[in-house]
Design a protein around this motif. Sequence first.
Motif, short mmCIF file in Angstrom:
data_model
loop_
_atom_site.label_atom_id
_atom_site.label_comp_id
_atom_site.label_asym_id
_atom_site.label_seq_id
_atom_site.Cartn_x
_atom_site.Cartn_y
_atom_site.Cartn_z
N VAL A 1 2.76 -6.27 89.73
CA VAL A 1 1.39 -5.79 89.64
C VAL A 1 0.52 -6.95 89.18
CG1 VAL A 1 -0.14 -4.17 88.45
CG2 VAL A 1 2.17 -3.46 89.09
N TRP A 2 -0.64 -7.14 89.79
CA TRP A 2 -1.50 -8.25 89.39
C TRP A 2 -2.95 -7.80 89.29
CZ3 TRP A 2 1.17 -7.85 93.97
CH2 TRP A 2 0.39 -7.61 95.12
N TYR B 1 3.11 -12.19 83.16
CA TYR B 1 2.82 -13.58 83.46
C TYR B 1 1.35 -13.86 83.17
CZ TYR B 1 7.16 -13.25 86.15
OH TYR B 1 8.46 -13.05 86.54
N LEU B 2 1.09 -14.91 82.38
CA LEU B 2 -0.28 -15.30 82.08
C LEU B 2 -0.51 -16.72 82.59
CD1 LEU B 2 -0.56 -14.05 78.38
CD2 LEU B 2 -1.19 -12.83 80.47
N ALA B 3 -1.56 -16.90 83.37
CA ALA B 3 -1.90 -18.22 83.88
C ALA B 3 -2.35 -19.10 82.72
CB ALA B 3 -2.98 -18.13 84.94
N LYS C 1 1.63 -18.40 93.61
CA LYS C 1 2.81 -18.28 94.46
C LYS C 1 3.55 -16.98 94.18
CE LYS C 1 4.57 -22.73 96.00
NZ LYS C 1 5.70 -23.68 95.90
N ILE C 2 3.70 -16.65 92.92
CA ILE C 2 4.40 -15.42 92.53
C ILE C 2 3.72 -14.20 93.15
CG2 ILE C 2 4.93 -13.89 90.57
CD1 ILE C 2 5.30 -16.41 88.86
N GLY D 1 -0.28 -15.41 96.94
CA GLY D 1 -1.63 -15.78 97.31
C GLY D 1 -2.71 -14.78 96.96
N ALA D 2 -2.34 -13.66 96.34
CA ALA D 2 -3.32 -12.62 95.99
C ALA D 2 -4.20 -13.08 94.83
CB ALA D 2 -2.62 -11.32 95.64
N ASP D 3 -5.35 -12.46 94.68
CA ASP D 3 -6.27 -12.77 93.58
C ASP D 3 -5.75 -12.11 92.31
OD1 ASP D 3 -8.36 -13.38 91.94
OD2 ASP D 3 -9.77 -11.95 92.83
N HIS D 4 -5.00 -12.87 91.52
CA HIS D 4 -4.31 -12.31 90.35
C HIS D 4 -5.17 -12.26 89.10
CE1 HIS D 4 -4.02 -16.47 89.10
NE2 HIS D 4 -3.40 -16.78 90.25
#
Length: 270
Positions: A26-27, A46-48, A80-81, A84-87
């Motif tokens: 889920v993003w 996951y945090l950028a 990448k995870i 390519g979606a807008d996370h």
Amino acid sequence: MEHNSHAPRARRAAPERDDDRRDTLVWGKNPVTELLKSGRPADTVYLADSLPAAAAGYYTALARQAGAVVKKVPAHKLQKICAGADHQGVAARAAEVEYASLEDLLAAALAKGEPPFLVLCDGIEDPHNLGAILRSALLCGAHGVVIPRRGGVGVTGTVMKASAGAAARIPVARVANLAQAVRELKEENIFVYCADMGGQPLERTDLSGAVAVVMGSEGSGPSALVKKLCDGVVSLDMAARDTGVDSYNVSVAAGILLYDIMRRRAQGAV
């Protein structure tokens, strides 16, 4: 057509389960927030590394409360995870959605002391459409959404994102046979209508009381058998004619119908 006022009878039925259980990614800020607050099992957040400190601290706190591990990753790796979606700088990996049963949806209505209000998706293939329908269903007070096990999209990460997190809040039943689900709902004194062209105008259709609305697939609408089993067909008026655009997008049509049902139910409760 008058609605039967009898309460739905209790049924015992096991929820449909997927044979190939797997993780769901889920993003996006809202979907991840709703996931972590919903009580669903979450494994990893996951945090950028580009996420502002305040936002990172917020999601770290939510993750700890949910018992999830936090991993900081470079923004390009998170891209990448998420394929390519807008996370928006955050994603979470959780156990695949736990689908409910029809009995669960009816029990949710009973617990609220309300006549059942359900949405059936007959072959919705676009995850963005399903996500939008789930969002409208939650906001308009539906007690749950029913989707087929085959012939339509399930609740995926894309659906979760498109629903703005609503998919983590509203019960979704995944059934082996949608036509049989319609039969069972009718046995429970729930009137089932499908949205399609050539039906009664919305303003002349009684959608009060215990009701379920069937939204058909993007290309062909509701299947012939499901449509035949329904108590009626409802259509939406259109101002523009002879333009080559002959129908509303299915998620837009669902939003209009569900809002109208919510409005009528609110008026009936006054």
